[in-house]
Design a protein around this motif. Structure first.
Motif, PDB file in Angstrom:
ATOM      1  N   ARG A  49       0.835  -1.200   0.000  1.00  0.00           N
ATOM      2  CA  ARG A  49       0.000   0.000   0.000  1.00  0.00           C
ATOM      3  C   ARG A  49       0.880   1.265   0.000  1.00  0.00           C
ATOM      4  O   ARG A  49       0.620   2.202  -0.743  1.00  0.00           O
ATOM      5  N   THR A  52       2.331   1.792  -3.382  1.00  0.00           N
ATOM      6  CA  THR A  52       1.311   2.284  -4.310  1.00  0.00           C
ATOM      7  C   THR A  52       1.050   3.777  -4.066  1.00  0.00           C
ATOM      8  O   THR A  52       0.974   4.566  -5.016  1.00  0.00           O
ATOM      9  N   LYS A  55       3.566   5.931  -5.455  1.00  0.00           N
ATOM     10  CA  LYS A  55       3.577   5.840  -6.920  1.00  0.00           C
ATOM     11  C   LYS A  55       4.774   5.047  -7.446  1.00  0.00           C
ATOM     12  O   LYS A  55       5.221   5.263  -8.566  1.00  0.00           O
ATOM     13  N   GLN A  59      -1.706   0.659  -9.330  1.00  0.00           N
ATOM     14  CA  GLN A  59      -2.679  -0.222  -8.687  1.00  0.00           C
ATOM     15  C   GLN A  59      -2.610  -1.653  -9.227  1.00  0.00           C
ATOM     16  O   GLN A  59      -2.616  -2.608  -8.466  1.00  0.00           O
ATOM     17  N   GLU A  60      -2.520  -1.779 -10.548  1.00  0.00           N
ATOM     18  CA  GLU A  60      -2.491  -3.114 -11.158  1.00  0.00           C
ATOM     19  C   GLU A  60      -1.252  -3.897 -10.721  1.00  0.00           C
ATOM     20  O   GLU A  60      -1.331  -5.090 -10.435  1.00  0.00           O
ATOM     21  N   SER A  62       0.407  -3.498  -7.937  1.00  0.00           N
ATOM     22  CA  SER A  62       0.284  -3.873  -6.524  1.00  0.00           C
ATOM     23  C   SER A  62      -0.603  -5.099  -6.367  1.00  0.00           C
ATOM     24  O   SER A  62      -0.319  -5.984  -5.561  1.00  0.00           O
ATOM     25  N   LEU A  63      -1.668  -5.181  -7.161  1.00  0.00           N
ATOM     26  CA  LEU A  63      -2.541  -6.361  -7.096  1.00  0.00           C
ATOM     27  C   LEU A  63      -1.804  -7.610  -7.578  1.00  0.00           C
ATOM     28  O   LEU A  63      -1.924  -8.683  -6.978  1.00  0.00           O
TER      29      LEU A  63
END
Length: 161
Positions: A49, A52, A55, A59-60, A62-63
């Motif tokens: 987190r 993310t 920056k 997001q993608e 991190s998933l």
């Protein structure tokens, strides 16, 4: 009759060599002292987190990274479970998401752990990393005793157990 010093063990598994040795040590202890053993792996979503938000990851990414860490955690916990089964010990597995030390401490509380077992440090690590931030926070925040495995002959002891 005196109450045993420990009957519920929680071992933190990160996948490092040191954590696998700690798991072997915990299996030996669980077998010798007939303790309940729970192996815990934490997907460090707190750090993901932060990366993310900074920056560094989108997001993608991190998933994807979280999914990869979760798959690694499942694999490491399966390995520990197999090691325990080979010695006739039942090991509960617990995979969690969050900050490592927070989740290890929460698992220890939920499992009513008498002892948290952590891997020691590895030779190639910097002396500044001797006790990682998570280890330090677990030692400070734990309501039970914490054991750091430094036994150099863990593999040999595990084979003999």
């Amino acid at each position: 009759m005196i109450k045993p010093l420990f009957s519920n063990l929680v071992v933190a598994v990160s996948g490092s060599d040191a954590s696998i040795l700690a798991a072997k040590y915990a299996i030996i202890m669980a077998k010798q002292y007939r303790c309940h053993l729970c192996a815990v792996y934490v997907v460090d979503t707190a750090t993901i987190r932060q990366l993310t938000l900074s920056k560094i990851f989108i997001q993608e990414e991190s998933l994807d990274y979280e999914r990869s860490l979760t798959a690694n955690g499942e694999r490491y916990l399966s390995f520990v479970e197999e090691l325990a089964r080979a010695k006739g010990v039942k090991a509960e597995r617990d995979i969690r998401k969050g900050a490592i030390y927070t989740e290890i401490l929460t698992a220890a509380d939920e499992k009513k752990a008498d002892l948290i077992i952590l891997g020691g440090w590895e030779k190639e690590r910097s002396p500044r990393d001797i006790i990682s931030h998570s280890h330090r926070e677990i030692m400070v925040g734990s309501k039970c005793s914490v054991l750091i495995v430094k036994e150099p002959l863990v593999d040999q002891l595990y084979k003999q157990a």
